[in-house]
Design an enzyme around this catalytic site. Sequence first.
Site, PDB file in Angstrom:
ATOM      1  N   ASP A  83       0.795  -1.228   0.000  1.00 34.93           N
ATOM      2  CA  ASP A  83       0.000   0.000   0.000  1.00 34.93           C
ATOM      3  C   ASP A  83       0.831   1.284   0.000  1.00 34.93           C
ATOM      4  O   ASP A  83       0.403   2.308  -0.507  1.00 34.93           O
ATOM      5  CB  ASP A  83      -0.945   0.021   1.212  1.00 34.93           C
ATOM      6  CG  ASP A  83      -0.208  -0.217   2.538  1.00 34.93           C
ATOM      7  OD1 ASP A  83       1.022  -0.332   2.517  1.00 34.93           O
ATOM      8  OD2 ASP A  83      -0.873  -0.294   3.582  1.00 34.93           O
ATOM      9  N   HIS A  84       2.059   1.219   0.545  1.00 39.07           N
ATOM     10  CA  HIS A  84       2.801   2.468   0.757  1.00 39.07           C
ATOM     11  C   HIS A  84       3.558   2.971  -0.471  1.00 39.07           C
ATOM     12  O   HIS A  84       3.989   4.119  -0.499  1.00 39.07           O
ATOM     13  CB  HIS A  84       3.799   2.298   1.907  1.00 39.07           C
ATOM     14  CG  HIS A  84       3.185   2.519   3.253  1.00 39.07           C
ATOM     15  ND1 HIS A  84       2.135   1.766   3.723  1.00 39.07           N
ATOM     16  CD2 HIS A  84       3.470   3.415   4.226  1.00 39.07           C
ATOM     17  CE1 HIS A  84       1.805   2.194   4.929  1.00 39.07           C
ATOM     18  NE2 HIS A  84       2.601   3.191   5.257  1.00 39.07           N
TER      19      HIS A  84
ATOM     20  N   ASP B 150       3.698  -0.901  11.382  1.00 42.79           N
ATOM     21  CA  ASP B 150       3.203   0.410  10.976  1.00 42.79           C
ATOM     22  C   ASP B 150       2.516   1.037  12.177  1.00 42.79           C
ATOM     23  O   ASP B 150       1.824   0.352  12.929  1.00 42.79           O
ATOM     24  CB  ASP B 150       2.204   0.261   9.823  1.00 42.79           C
ATOM     25  CG  ASP B 150       1.829   1.613   9.242  1.00 42.79           C
ATOM     26  OD1 ASP B 150       2.468   2.035   8.271  1.00 42.79           O
ATOM     27  OD2 ASP B 150       0.917   2.265   9.793  1.00 42.79           O
TER      28      ASP B 150
ATOM     29  N   ARG C   7      -2.284  12.215  10.064  1.00 45.54           N
ATOM     30  CA  ARG C   7      -1.095  13.033  10.356  1.00 45.54           C
ATOM     31  C   ARG C   7      -1.083  14.261   9.464  1.00 45.54           C
ATOM     32  O   ARG C   7      -1.437  14.176   8.282  1.00 45.54           O
ATOM     33  CB  ARG C   7       0.175  12.235  10.105  1.00 45.54           C
ATOM     34  CG  ARG C   7       0.278  11.083  11.038  1.00 45.54           C
ATOM     35  CD  ARG C   7       1.684  10.690  11.402  1.00 45.54           C
ATOM     36  NE  ARG C   7       1.572   9.877  12.594  1.00 45.54           N
ATOM     37  CZ  ARG C   7       2.296   8.799  12.846  1.00 45.54           C
ATOM     38  NH1 ARG C   7       3.238   8.430  12.009  1.00 45.54           N
ATOM     39  NH2 ARG C   7       2.121   8.118  13.951  1.00 45.54           N
TER      40      ARG C   7
ATOM     41  N   SER D 107      12.327   6.188  16.397  1.00 45.84           N
ATOM     42  CA  SER D 107      11.525   5.065  15.919  1.00 45.84           C
ATOM     43  C   SER D 107      12.192   3.746  16.295  1.00 45.84           C
ATOM     44  O   SER D 107      13.286   3.712  16.840  1.00 45.84           O
ATOM     45  CB  SER D 107      11.382   5.145  14.410  1.00 45.84           C
ATOM     46  OG  SER D 107      12.581   4.725  13.801  1.00 45.84           O
TER      47      SER D 107
ATOM     48  N   ARG E  43      13.117   1.706  14.089  1.00 45.59           N
ATOM     49  CA  ARG E  43      13.770   1.320  12.836  1.00 45.59           C
ATOM     50  C   ARG E  43      14.998   0.427  13.076  1.00 45.59           C
ATOM     51  O   ARG E  43      15.992   0.860  13.657  1.00 45.59           O
ATOM     52  CB  ARG E  43      14.195   2.626  12.150  1.00 45.59           C
ATOM     53  CG  ARG E  43      14.561   2.503  10.709  1.00 45.59           C
ATOM     54  CD  ARG E  43      14.805   3.893  10.150  1.00 45.59           C
ATOM     55  NE  ARG E  43      13.638   4.755  10.334  1.00 45.59           N
ATOM     56  CZ  ARG E  43      13.704   6.090  10.341  1.00 45.59           C
ATOM     57  NH1 ARG E  43      14.847   6.707  10.190  1.00 45.59           N
ATOM     58  NH2 ARG E  43      12.613   6.783  10.490  1.00 45.59           N
TER      59      ARG E  43
HETATM   60  S1  SF4 Z   1      -1.905   6.401   8.000  1.00 44.42           S
HETATM   61 FE1  SF4 Z   1      -0.249   5.131   7.199  1.00 44.42          FE
HETATM   62  S2  SF4 Z   1      -1.228   3.214   6.605  1.00 44.42           S
HETATM   63 FE2  SF4 Z   1      -2.851   4.743   6.803  1.00 44.42          FE
HETATM   64  S3  SF4 Z   1      -3.131   5.554   4.762  1.00 44.42           S
HETATM   65 FE3  SF4 Z   1      -1.732   6.891   5.850  1.00 44.42          FE
HETATM   66  S4  SF4 Z   1       0.301   6.129   5.315  1.00 44.42           S
HETATM   67 FE4  SF4 Z   1      -1.170   4.519   4.806  1.00 44.42          FE
END
Ligand code: SF4
Length: 754
Positions: free
Chosen positions: A95-96, A160, A448, A643, A645
């Site tokens: 998805d990313h 994630d 975000r 993070s 990571r």
């Molecule tokens: S919050 Fe993260 S997982 Fe959800 S759509 Fe945005 S980037 Fe993708």
Amino acid sequence: MAFDIEMIKKVYEQFPSRVEAARKLVGKPLTLTEKILYAHLWEGLATQVQQRGKSYVDFAPDRVAMQDATAQMALLQFMQAGRPTVALPSTVHCDHLIQAETGATQDLAKAKSQNKEVYDFLASVSDKYGIGFWKPGAGIIHQVVLESYAFPGGLMIGTDSHTVNAGGLGMVAIGVGGADACDVMAGLAWELKFPKLIGVKLTGKLSGWTSAKDVILKVAGILTVKGGTGAIVEYFGDGAESISCTGKGTICNMGAEIGATTSVFGYDKKMADYLNGTGREMIAKLADNISEHLTGDAEVYSSPEKYFDQVIEINLSELEPHINGPFTPDLAFPISKFAAAVKENNWPAQLEVGLIGSCTNSSYEDISRSASVANQAVEMGLNAKSEFTITPGSELVRFTIERDGYLDTFGKMGGVVLANACGPCIGQWARHTSDPTKKNSIITSFNRNFAKRNDGNPNTHSFVASPEIVTALAIAGDLTFNPLTDYLTNSRGEKIKLAEPKGIEMPLKGFAVEDAGYQAPAKDGSSVVVKVDANSDRLQLLDAFNAWEGTDLHNLKLLIKAKGKCTTDHISMAGPWLKYRGHLDNISNNMLIGALNFFNEKTNSVKNQLTGVYDEVPKVQRAYKAAGIGSIVVGDENYGEGSSREHAAMEPRFLGVRAVLVKSFARIHETNLKKQGMLALTFSNTADYDKIKEDDSIDIIGLKSFTPGVPLTLELNHANGSKDEITVNHTYNAQQIEWFKSGGALNIIRMAQV
Ligand code: SF4
């Protein structure tokens, strides 16, 4: 896409007895969070209860979910463990890596071609090791997990931060780094410090323009981006029961923005409805049988202040729609105060783009409510003044909303449907803009909104609201428009007031999909070959790290003495380096390039002790490696914060750094270093940091008797021939010392398979 019903049955069989045993031992009623955590202890309830709050506790998760960017290194590492299959149900979601530019079809085709080698790797490695693979275009990890895998009372980890979305279906779901995912898939326990508990009591009922999104926008305003740190937020009360399951998902999803470990709701009728509506009637039945255990005890919810560390109460009947931002998700405004804030702060009032969808807000309910607003615009001759995009969270949702005419409605309003992927939410957005230097505003239903998050442009003011508010504002093209009170003028010059949105929680004709985009793994993957092109610059198979040579370490060159803050971003920068996440050699070229060298106050400039010449940190380290010389990194307080990571630990290990010596560590990074077979050491006396000189060669003494709780000694051999001896501490337990001796935790797992 089959969920693992046998696994869920097993969890539910043990759940009541484990909860009852825990309640007895703790000696008080339990919150839902405690029930789920205690039901998933790795071992020894009694010991773990004593450890609560003091130390890290080992848990046994039920599932692992990985998104494509973070899955690469997690799975490359997993391959090192030598296991034939993953130890628990796991999935990968592509998805990313899909960039939004023109629209779903073209963008998806482009991504498939650009990322082919990554997708081929992920598909083949999943096939081989028993991992469910969701192809590009299938949807966003958290929406797919909610639709297919989450279950009440479960414990899940995911690579994630918005893994927490599954709390909407009663699961404790927590975002972790790839190293944790790898270990758990390899059959190890997962450790977590028992969290603090924040209770949010919801009373009343949502109505009108207010939606589930406004609950979390309000909570973010109260708790701020740090207020949930180290805590699990548990929602309860009549109000909670009135919110749809997907609405609960939205609230939990954005709990990541208050720093919460995760958020969770107790099992209720709305969750049962969602399970039934998404083809999981069997789970609903099983959950109904133990429903009293899948929510907090009644005493807890009637006197929450006694059982939670903090309690917040929100009356949904009085809650106004909110708009949060810009640049931070906790700057919360009720919509009635927002227009004034826009003017006062001189934020650009003209709204350039409205974006709905994402993993946070693309449920059938969200889309139907937004479409009811869009439909009014279409029918009343209102042309949307802003650009408008729709990101469906999954193919299941996309297919269903297309069948039910909602995408058509958005199209008539001028909306563009993007791929079922992250796209603009993660900055994968080739935004069309004539002047990127101009201050501009966008509004999204994502989560975000930090500077540059959506389009990489620091001049973009990004605001967050519910999808229906985003839709209304996109129609108005004006950030100061309040659909609750204000009028718009249509093409015929008539004054129009938008009616309150109307939504449908679950599609009346049921969900439908032709091809959900799921690929089941091979039943026997032993002959499946993992596809990694030997010439790839994005992927590289890992070689096992060497075991400890059995001696003290001598003549380690000081690579860098880092000054001040040194986060995982300083150690392994993100941005353009993200494309090398699956290629350890290439990504190692960013090692410590953001760290400030104490001796010259410069970044990415350290002295090569072999030549006396200053050069970039990775280059100097590669020179030491080529000469067969080990090195040591010295750091300040809270080294490795940020993070989880794992690259920040793998890169120094790969390039031949043997030890990291600091005043103090961020715990996750310290553990990551240990897992990679490195020495993570702290100054016994932090003032000894000053004794480290630029040309030091350092010996680490005492490794042959490396014992938990016993400090080691470092000899600092200065260039002028003088020496200093200092004591350094460590936190290795017996198991972690074995990791060091074997060259890393994965080497041990692999050896155990033989
Ligand atoms: S919050 Fe993260 S997982 Fe959800 S759509 Fe945005 S980037 Fe993708």
